[in-house]
Design an enzyme around this catalytic site. Structure first.
Site, PDB file in Angstrom:
ATOM      1  N   LYS A   1       3.309  11.347   6.740  1.00 36.69           N
ATOM      2  CA  LYS A   1       2.485  11.162   7.933  1.00 36.69           C
ATOM      3  C   LYS A   1       3.050  11.858   9.165  1.00 36.69           C
ATOM      4  O   LYS A   1       2.823  13.036   9.363  1.00 36.69           O
ATOM      5  CB  LYS A   1       2.229   9.678   8.179  1.00 36.69           C
ATOM      6  CG  LYS A   1       1.374   9.036   7.081  1.00 36.69           C
ATOM      7  CD  LYS A   1       0.828   7.707   7.482  1.00 36.69           C
ATOM      8  CE  LYS A   1       0.034   7.061   6.342  1.00 36.69           C
ATOM      9  NZ  LYS A   1      -1.181   7.786   5.966  1.00 36.69           N
TER      10      LYS A   1
ATOM     11  N   PHE B   1       0.868  -1.172   0.000  1.00 40.77           N
ATOM     12  CA  PHE B   1       0.000   0.000   0.000  1.00 40.77           C
ATOM     13  C   PHE B   1       0.905   1.221   0.000  1.00 40.77           C
ATOM     14  O   PHE B   1       1.580   1.517   0.997  1.00 40.77           O
ATOM     15  CB  PHE B   1      -0.924   0.045   1.214  1.00 40.77           C
ATOM     16  CG  PHE B   1      -1.828   1.256   1.183  1.00 40.77           C
ATOM     17  CD1 PHE B   1      -3.000   1.235   0.453  1.00 40.77           C
ATOM     18  CD2 PHE B   1      -1.476   2.418   1.849  1.00 40.77           C
ATOM     19  CE1 PHE B   1      -3.819   2.363   0.389  1.00 40.77           C
ATOM     20  CE2 PHE B   1      -2.284   3.544   1.786  1.00 40.77           C
ATOM     21  CZ  PHE B   1      -3.456   3.516   1.061  1.00 40.77           C
TER      22      PHE B   1
ATOM     23  N   ASP C   1       9.675   2.870   1.447  1.00 44.86           N
ATOM     24  CA  ASP C   1       8.499   3.656   1.823  1.00 44.86           C
ATOM     25  C   ASP C   1       8.340   3.548   3.340  1.00 44.86           C
ATOM     26  O   ASP C   1       7.792   2.581   3.857  1.00 44.86           O
ATOM     27  CB  ASP C   1       7.268   3.113   1.104  1.00 44.86           C
ATOM     28  CG  ASP C   1       5.998   3.882   1.459  1.00 44.86           C
ATOM     29  OD1 ASP C   1       6.008   4.637   2.450  1.00 44.86           O
ATOM     30  OD2 ASP C   1       4.984   3.707   0.751  1.00 44.86           O
TER      31      ASP C   1
END
Length: 419
Positions: free
Chosen positions: A267, A153, A238
């Protein structure tokens, strides 16, 4: 869908029901939230419009690593709000340079390229990897490929979902961007088998968060680093969810003492206040970017840079990394004791856990609904898996409360099923 259907069996009051109905009527249904309307937050806790408090065990998918409204971050943001918020990169501003230097030092890289959302950072990493492939590696124009991992994801853009194997994310959104090849997660041999002269990068998550906190086999990151170096391929990590102290180290790659060629960050870099993302790499990689070849109106704006810089300063002390490590050990120990009692498996890395509930017992959604009734907010994924990621400012008592609530949910359901 009626308000009653949305609220279900919860005891949502009039105010909650009104907010839920308004949202469902006027906001597109791209999410299926739990029937709770949050109004305020402080540290690891949030309060709904009815005044009930809940332990936030999702933490904005790790965007809230430092909790809700951390005073230090609020003060820094407020200070910058009173000075300057946006200039565009058409001009220099006095916040971007210090932020870029601090983040470069934290990652051990020469340069950073700031963006806004995590998906933008992944797209940036893809573009930079391809440009490096053409300008440095010498790949034939238009032929660059990137290796990705199944179960990944990385975001929601059409390019990114094009290499997802989640049908819910991909259905009816094609056609997709070519140039990607997918292999099983954690299988370094499978990666090696597809590497040829056209491959410019391997894009992966050190921990697959959306997949249910899926951990790679021990040694995978180290072996992948060796392989990428040998084959002249960029190793692109990531760390949007796994980075910035969540796993007990600054980056999840640190668990195997591995340094990727490109860090992809987001984030928690915005402190839960503002969307801030970036990629970090050395001069030979980011030096391929020239004026006009990539940009963002808001990327690197003064407000984002001020907040991101403060986050980096906090991470330099190691305090949050240590909290995640210590609390994670407690979480792992207590969750492990539930295996065999309605829990099939537990995966923990720092203060981040994936718990597989016996699907014959209940779905992950049902678990989260039951937890909400007990004052715990969590998120399900892929059927009967539930993810837990409390803010790193949580206490030992908070961790115990979360596990006790989960135990109550699954053991109660288990006893009922045996009657």
């Amino acid at each position: 869908m009626s308000t009653a259907d949305l609220v279900g069996t919860t005891q949502a009051g009039t105010a909650s029901a009104a907010h839920i109905e308004q949202t469902e009527r006027h906001a597109a249904h791209n999410y299926h939230p739990l029937p709770i309307v949050l109004a305020s937050g402080d540290g690891a806790w949030v309060t709904d419009v009815e005044g009930r408090r809940y332990l936030d065990c999702l933490a904005g998918y790790s965007a809230l690593n430092f909790g809700h409204r951390l005073p230090r971050l609020i003060e820094r943001a407020r200070e910058q709000l009173d000075r300057l918020t946006l200039t565009s990169r058409a001009f220099y501003n006095d916040q971007l340079g210090p932020f870029a230097q601090a983040l470069a030092e934290l990652t051990g890289k020469d340069q950073v390229l700031p963006m806004n959302s995590g998906a933008e950072a992944v797209e940036t990493a893809i573009k930079v990897s391809r440009k490096w492939g053409y300008l440095v590696k010498g790949v034939e124009p238009g032929k660059a490929r990137i290796v990705t991992m199944r179960g990944n994801f990385h975001g929601r853009t059409t390019t990114i979902i094009g290499f997802s194997d989640d049908e819910v994310a991909t259905d009816d959104y094609g056609p997709f961007t070519p140039g990607f090849v997918s292999v099983p997660y954690g299988d370094v041999r499978a990666v090696a088998d597809v590497l040829d002269d056209t491959v410019v990068a391997v894009l992966f998550e050190p921990v697959q968060g959306e997949g249910g906190v899926v951990l790679p086999p021990p040694g995978f990151l180290r072996d992948l680093r060796v392989l990428c170096t040998e084959r002249n391929v960029l190793m692109v990590a990531d760390e949007i969810q796994s980075g910035l102290a969540r796993t007990g180290r600054t980056f999840a790659c640190d668990h195997e003492n591995v340094v990727p060629d490109i860090y992809v960050l987001g984030k928690a870099l915005g402190g839960g206040l503002y969307p801030v993302s970036a990629i970090a790499a050395d001069d030979d990689v980011l030096g391929t970017v020239r004026p006009g070849t990539h940009g963002s109106t808001f990327g690197g704006n003064p407000l984002a840079a001020a907040i991101g810089h403060e986050v980096v300063q906090m991470l330099k002390t190691g305090e949050f990394q240590e909290r995640a490590r210590v609390l994670g050990e407690r979480l792992a120990s207590r969750l492990g004791a539930l295996v065999g009692q309605g829990v099939l498996a537990v995966r923990v890395r720092g203060l981040w856990a994936g718990v597989d509930i016996d699907p014959a017992l209940m779905t992950g959604r049902e678990v989260c609904e039951e937890l909400m009734e007990r004052g715990i907010l969590a998120k399900d994924t892929h059927g009967s898996t539930v993810r837990f990621a409390p803010p790193l400012v949580a206490t030992e008592a908070d961790v115990d409360l979360l596990v006790s609530a989960l135990e109550d949910v699954v053991v109660t359901r288990l006893h009922r099923s045996r009657r």
